[in-house]
Design a protein around this motif. Structure first.
Motif, PDB file in Angstrom:
ATOM      1  N   LYS A  71       0.836  -1.208   0.000  1.00  0.00           N
ATOM      2  CA  LYS A  71       0.000   0.000   0.000  1.00  0.00           C
ATOM      3  C   LYS A  71       0.875   1.263   0.000  1.00  0.00           C
ATOM      4  N   LEU A  72       1.928   1.256   0.812  1.00  0.00           N
ATOM      5  CA  LEU A  72       2.779   2.449   0.944  1.00  0.00           C
ATOM      6  C   LEU A  72       3.709   2.631  -0.257  1.00  0.00           C
ATOM      7  N   ALA A  73       4.144   1.532  -0.853  1.00  0.00           N
ATOM      8  CA  ALA A  73       5.115   1.597  -1.966  1.00  0.00           C
ATOM      9  C   ALA A  73       4.801   0.462  -2.932  1.00  0.00           C
ATOM     10  N   PRO A  74       3.749   0.619  -3.753  1.00  0.00           N
ATOM     11  CA  PRO A  74       3.282  -0.484  -4.608  1.00  0.00           C
ATOM     12  C   PRO A  74       4.312  -0.884  -5.661  1.00  0.00           C
ATOM     13  N   GLU A  75       4.364  -2.192  -5.915  1.00  0.00           N
ATOM     14  CA  GLU A  75       5.271  -2.693  -6.956  1.00  0.00           C
ATOM     15  C   GLU A  75       4.850  -2.178  -8.340  1.00  0.00           C
ATOM     16  N   LYS A  76       3.528  -2.219  -8.618  1.00  0.00           N
ATOM     17  CA  LYS A  76       3.017  -1.904  -9.947  1.00  0.00           C
ATOM     18  C   LYS A  76       2.032  -0.736  -9.894  1.00  0.00           C
ATOM     19  N   PRO A  77       1.841   0.002 -10.992  1.00  0.00           N
ATOM     20  CA  PRO A  77       2.505  -0.189 -12.293  1.00  0.00           C
ATOM     21  C   PRO A  77       3.979   0.222 -12.234  1.00  0.00           C
ATOM     22  N   TYR A  78       4.820  -0.547 -12.895  1.00  0.00           N
ATOM     23  CA  TYR A  78       6.254  -0.262 -12.893  1.00  0.00           C
ATOM     24  C   TYR A  78       6.551   1.138 -13.415  1.00  0.00           C
ATOM     25  N   SER A  79       5.713   1.605 -14.328  1.00  0.00           N
ATOM     26  CA  SER A  79       5.968   2.885 -14.999  1.00  0.00           C
ATOM     27  C   SER A  79       5.805   4.099 -14.089  1.00  0.00           C
TER      28      SER A  79
ATOM     29  N   LEU B  72      -0.861   6.392   8.407  1.00  0.00           N
ATOM     30  CA  LEU B  72      -0.073   5.398   7.667  1.00  0.00           C
ATOM     31  C   LEU B  72      -0.363   3.966   8.116  1.00  0.00           C
ATOM     32  N   ALA B  73      -0.694   3.792   9.397  1.00  0.00           N
ATOM     33  CA  ALA B  73      -0.920   2.447   9.950  1.00  0.00           C
ATOM     34  C   ALA B  73      -2.006   2.548  11.019  1.00  0.00           C
ATOM     35  N   PRO B  74      -3.273   2.656  10.592  1.00  0.00           N
ATOM     36  CA  PRO B  74      -4.370   2.922  11.537  1.00  0.00           C
ATOM     37  C   PRO B  74      -4.580   1.774  12.538  1.00  0.00           C
ATOM     38  N   GLU B  75      -4.908   2.158  13.768  1.00  0.00           N
ATOM     39  CA  GLU B  75      -5.204   1.145  14.784  1.00  0.00           C
ATOM     40  C   GLU B  75      -6.458   0.337  14.422  1.00  0.00           C
ATOM     41  N   TYR B  81      -6.284  -6.418  10.044  1.00  0.00           N
ATOM     42  CA  TYR B  81      -4.961  -7.051  10.161  1.00  0.00           C
ATOM     43  C   TYR B  81      -5.095  -8.538  10.524  1.00  0.00           C
ATOM     44  N   ARG B  82      -4.360  -9.376   9.831  1.00  0.00           N
ATOM     45  CA  ARG B  82      -4.407 -10.823  10.123  1.00  0.00           C
ATOM     46  C   ARG B  82      -3.735 -11.150  11.449  1.00  0.00           C
ATOM     47  N   HIS B  83      -2.807 -10.281  11.895  1.00  0.00           N
ATOM     48  CA  HIS B  83      -2.158 -10.501  13.194  1.00  0.00           C
ATOM     49  C   HIS B  83      -3.170 -10.417  14.347  1.00  0.00           C
ATOM     50  N   HIS B  93       2.970  -2.856  15.692  1.00  0.00           N
ATOM     51  CA  HIS B  93       4.133  -3.475  15.033  1.00  0.00           C
ATOM     52  C   HIS B  93       4.532  -2.698  13.778  1.00  0.00           C
ATOM     53  N   LEU B  94       3.546  -2.168  13.065  1.00  0.00           N
ATOM     54  CA  LEU B  94       3.836  -1.395  11.846  1.00  0.00           C
ATOM     55  C   LEU B  94       4.403  -0.021  12.205  1.00  0.00           C
ATOM     56  N   LYS B  95       3.739   0.665  13.135  1.00  0.00           N
ATOM     57  CA  LYS B  95       4.217   1.999  13.529  1.00  0.00           C
ATOM     58  C   LYS B  95       5.669   1.944  13.998  1.00  0.00           C
TER      59      LYS B  95
END
Lengths: 140, 140, 140
Positions: A71-79, B72-75, B81-83, B93-95
């Motif tokens: 979510k914070l740094a998506p892989e795609k789209p590569y462009s 960025l990482a809401p409670e 979250y699966r955790h 853990h994310l924060k």
């Protein structure tokens, strides 16, 4: 006391682009081989698209890390990334900044001086190739 | 010079789930107790839902950190979250990954070798329970 | 072996509010001056609105970092941050947390013990003023 130093590399090759590997037993083995009882232990990725970090060894959390980093740094789209002219791994360079390059661990009485739940992970964000982690210990 | 080492734990229990505590005076006290004049000082959380970091001691900024980390990482909702099967602290853990586990500080002339505004904080993201911070100093 | 220590400051003043500077040659010079052959090297920003980090020396990636950090922690509107009463740099304090304050580098055989692509950067997020980076090396 007089200073000692020990160095060893760990080697990894993941089957997937992204993966988390618990390397705590490997680092502990290096520490015991070193014979160092008191000091500091640096563990760092030798690459710029992967991380070494300390968190919980829990599969649900690792799945949450994967979703969150995408979510914070998506892989795609590569462009979307200017780095991706000849590469497709710009997202891995960003993810690694959030998760960190290295950890420094206190060594006390010949052991990793850890809280109850601390575990060391190699975080791979551009896998399926040979990667290295450096363990460097200084102390006595 | 010959190497010396010093170790001490700091103990915290916050009243709130999330809080920032300036621990600079406590770390400075440990340093002075150690008698170490030159070397490196590691300060790390011994938990995986809290951070040690260096930034500004300014209440407005701490409020900005709280708002930003929640974005960025809401409670909540916990179910995202699966955790969070038996836990409700995946966000912590994310924060902690964004804010970091540890800092390493140079020790020079028996003092923390800091710029003008550097202050050390304990960042709690899953509080209302006993937590520990490790201070480990090596040097001469 | 007996412990040695070496300390030096690097000085920067960027023309822009935000910039990335490759400081690897400067750190390497400090290391060689120190005469230390084996140990640990701490490189940290002495300010709380800038970073020292290790990543790739590639202009496209630096442009991606700029875009990405502006998305995660936008500079404007200034009024979105409570820190910005008398300041306008709250975003710089946040960006610095993502990119990190410091790196710790192993020293082996008198050199920075790096993987192929590792390069050290000073990341400025509130520039156009005098800033300092601390290099502290301990070892033998």
């Amino acid at each position: 006391m007089s200073m000692k130093s020990y160095r060893q590399e760990l080697h990894f090759r993941t089957d997937k682009r992204r993966d988390f590997i618990n390397i705590t037993p490997l680092v502990r083995n290096v520490l015991h081989e070193s014979g160092i009882k008191d000091g500091l232990c640096l563990v760092n990725s030798m690459h710029i698209t992967s991380s070494v970090f300390i968190n919980d060894d829990e599969k649900g959390l690792h799945s949450d890390f994967e979703t969150w980093l995408e979510k914070l740094a998506p892989e795609k789209p590569y462009s979307q990334y200017r780095h991706n002219g000849f590469e497709d791994n710009a997202d891995a360079h960003l993810k690694r900044q959030i998760m960190g390059r290295e950890v420094v661990i206190a060594i006390t009485n010949g052991e990793l001086d850890f809280g109850t739940w601390e575990q060391i992970f190699y975080g791979e964000f551009d896998g399926m190739r040979d990667k290295r982690v450096l363990v460097k210990i200084i102390g006595e």
